[in-house]
Design a protein around this motif. Structure first.
Motif, PDB file in Angstrom:
ATOM      1  N   PRO A   1       0.826  -1.208   0.000  1.00 57.73           N
ATOM      2  CA  PRO A   1       0.000   0.000   0.000  1.00 57.73           C
ATOM      3  C   PRO A   1       0.866   1.265   0.000  1.00 57.73           C
ATOM      4  O   PRO A   1       1.941   1.299   0.588  1.00 57.73           O
ATOM      5  N   THR A   2       0.377   2.279  -0.695  1.00 61.61           N
ATOM      6  CA  THR A   2       1.079   3.560  -0.686  1.00 61.61           C
ATOM      7  C   THR A   2       0.807   4.240   0.648  1.00 61.61           C
ATOM      8  O   THR A   2      -0.073   3.822   1.402  1.00 61.61           O
ATOM      9  N   ALA A   3       1.533   5.294   0.932  1.00 64.22           N
ATOM     10  CA  ALA A   3       1.340   6.027   2.185  1.00 64.22           C
ATOM     11  C   ALA A   3      -0.082   6.591   2.259  1.00 64.22           C
ATOM     12  O   ALA A   3      -0.702   6.574   3.319  1.00 64.22           O
ATOM     13  N   GLU A   4      -0.590   7.072   1.127  1.00 66.31           N
ATOM     14  CA  GLU A   4      -1.959   7.609   1.099  1.00 66.31           C
ATOM     15  C   GLU A   4      -2.984   6.517   1.381  1.00 66.31           C
ATOM     16  O   GLU A   4      -3.932   6.735   2.145  1.00 66.31           O
ATOM     17  N   GLU A   5      -2.806   5.359   0.762  1.00 62.31           N
ATOM     18  CA  GLU A   5      -3.730   4.244   0.991  1.00 62.31           C
ATOM     19  C   GLU A   5      -3.681   3.794   2.445  1.00 62.31           C
ATOM     20  O   GLU A   5      -4.715   3.515   3.048  1.00 62.31           O
ATOM     21  N   GLN A   6      -2.487   3.739   3.012  1.00 65.62           N
ATOM     22  CA  GLN A   6      -2.332   3.327   4.404  1.00 65.62           C
ATOM     23  C   GLN A   6      -2.998   4.334   5.328  1.00 65.62           C
ATOM     24  O   GLN A   6      -3.673   3.957   6.285  1.00 65.62           O
ATOM     25  N   GLU A   7      -2.837   5.615   5.049  1.00 65.84           N
ATOM     26  CA  GLU A   7      -3.460   6.665   5.861  1.00 65.84           C
ATOM     27  C   GLU A   7      -4.990   6.580   5.787  1.00 65.84           C
ATOM     28  O   GLU A   7      -5.684   6.693   6.794  1.00 65.84           O
ATOM     29  N   ARG A   8      -5.508   6.342   4.584  1.00 62.41           N
ATOM     30  CA  ARG A   8      -6.960   6.191   4.395  1.00 62.41           C
ATOM     31  C   ARG A   8      -7.481   4.986   5.171  1.00 62.41           C
ATOM     32  O   ARG A   8      -8.515   5.051   5.832  1.00 62.41           O
ATOM     33  N   GLU A   9      -6.749   3.878   5.086  1.00 62.05           N
ATOM     34  CA  GLU A   9      -7.149   2.676   5.814  1.00 62.05           C
ATOM     35  C   GLU A   9      -7.130   2.917   7.321  1.00 62.05           C
ATOM     36  O   GLU A   9      -8.054   2.522   8.037  1.00 62.05           O
ATOM     37  N   ASN A  10      -6.085   3.572   7.828  1.00 66.32           N
ATOM     38  CA  ASN A  10      -5.997   3.865   9.259  1.00 66.32           C
ATOM     39  C   ASN A  10      -7.157   4.745   9.723  1.00 66.32           C
ATOM     40  O   ASN A  10      -7.726   4.518  10.789  1.00 66.32           O
ATOM     41  N   LYS A  11      -7.527   5.745   8.929  1.00 65.75           N
ATOM     42  CA  LYS A  11      -8.652   6.616   9.299  1.00 65.75           C
ATOM     43  C   LYS A  11      -9.955   5.832   9.336  1.00 65.75           C
ATOM     44  O   LYS A  11     -10.789   6.036  10.227  1.00 65.75           O
ATOM     45  N   ALA A  12     -10.144   4.914   8.385  1.00 60.23           N
ATOM     46  CA  ALA A  12     -11.358   4.095   8.377  1.00 60.23           C
ATOM     47  C   ALA A  12     -11.391   3.162   9.587  1.00 60.23           C
ATOM     48  O   ALA A  12     -12.452   2.974  10.203  1.00 60.23           O
ATOM     49  N   ILE A  13     -10.250   2.601   9.940  1.00 59.04           N
ATOM     50  CA  ILE A  13     -10.166   1.736  11.124  1.00 59.04           C
ATOM     51  C   ILE A  13     -10.457   2.552  12.381  1.00 59.04           C
ATOM     52  O   ILE A  13     -11.203   2.113  13.258  1.00 59.04           O
ATOM     53  N   GLU A  14      -9.868   3.751  12.469  1.00 50.47           N
ATOM     54  CA  GLU A  14     -10.094   4.617  13.630  1.00 50.47           C
ATOM     55  C   GLU A  14     -11.555   5.033  13.758  1.00 50.47           C
ATOM     56  O   GLU A  14     -12.034   5.292  14.858  1.00 50.47           O
ATOM     57  N   ALA A  15     -12.271   5.104  12.643  1.00 45.83           N
ATOM     58  CA  ALA A  15     -13.699   5.415  12.692  1.00 45.83           C
ATOM     59  C   ALA A  15     -14.508   4.190  13.126  1.00 45.83           C
ATOM     60  O   ALA A  15     -15.518   4.324  13.821  1.00 45.83           O
ATOM     61  N   PHE A  16     -14.057   2.995  12.751  1.00 46.78           N
ATOM     62  CA  PHE A  16     -14.785   1.765  13.087  1.00 46.78           C
ATOM     63  C   PHE A  16     -14.616   1.348  14.547  1.00 46.78           C
ATOM     64  O   PHE A  16     -15.586   0.949  15.196  1.00 46.78           O
TER      65      PHE A  16
END
Length: 166
Positions: free
Chosen positions: A23-38
Motif C-alpha cells: 500500500p502507498t502512504a496515502e492508501e495506508q493513511e486512508r485505511e488507518n482513518k477508516a479503522i479509527e472510525a470503526f
C-alpha cells in the motif's frame, strides 16, 4: 544462461507483484482513518457481542474497514499454570501481518476473550492440518465460542536495538 535468465525473470516478476500489493502512504493513511472510525463503534456495540457466539463479532469485523491480516490465540503463561500447561482463552486480531507491522512500526489489535479453555498443544494439533490457511482455521474453530470481552488497541512498535548498538 537459460537458468540465469529464468531466475532473473522470476525475481523481476516477484518484485513487480510485491510493488502492486504494497500500500502507498496515502492508501495506508486512508485505511488507518477508516479503522479509527470503526473501532469506537465496536466499543459502543460491545454489549451486543458479549454472551453471543464469536461468529457474530467476526461477521461485523469482516464487514468493516478492519481487515484481518494476522490472528494470534491468547494463551496463558506456562509459568502460572499447573505443570506448565498453556491454555487458549481468546484471540487477537491484527490489521497487518507481523512483518508489515514491524516495518510500519504500528498495528491495530482487536482482543477477544472467549468462554473457552482449550489446552494449547491440543488446540494447535487440531489446527495444523489447515496448512497455509491456519488463521482462518483458528477463527473457524472459535465461531461457536461465546464472547466474554472485546477491546482494541493501537500499538506503536519501538525500534529494536541489539546489545552492540546500545
Amino acid at each position: 544462461m537459460r537458468k540465469l535468465f529464468t531466475l532473473m525473470a522470476a525475481m523481476l516478476f516477484s518484485i513487480a507483484m510485491y510493488a502492486q500489493n504494497a500500500p502507498t502512504a496515502e492508501e495506508q493513511e486512508r485505511e488507518n482513518k477508516a479503522i479509527e472510525a470503526f473501532l469506537p463503534t465496536l466499543d459502543a456495540r460491545r454489549s451486543e457481542f458479549v454472551g453471543q457466539p464469536a461468529k457474530k463479532l467476526f461477521d461485523v469485523i469482516r464487514g468493516s474497514a478492519f481487515k484481518i491480516r494476522n490472528v494470534s490465540p491468547k494463551e496463558t503463561s506456562p509459568w502460572a499454570e499447573y505443570k506448565g500447561k498453556m491454555w487458549v482463552y481468546g484471540l487477537s486480531l491484527f490489521n497487518k501481518p507481523a512483518q508489515q507491522a514491524m516495518k510500519d512500526k504500528e498495528v491495530y489489535r482487536i482482543s477477544i476473550i472467549l468462554d473457552i479453555r482449550w489446552e494449547s498443544s491440543a488446540f494447535w494439533d487440531s489446527i495444523s492440518p489447515a496448512g497455509p490457511a491456519w488463521m482462518e482455521a483458528v477463527m473457524q474453530k472459535c465461531l461457536d465460542a461465546k464472547v466474554k470481552e472485546v477491546s482494541w488497541e493501537h500499538f506503536y512498535i519501538p525500534e529494536r536495538k541489539t546489545a552492540s548498538e546500545k
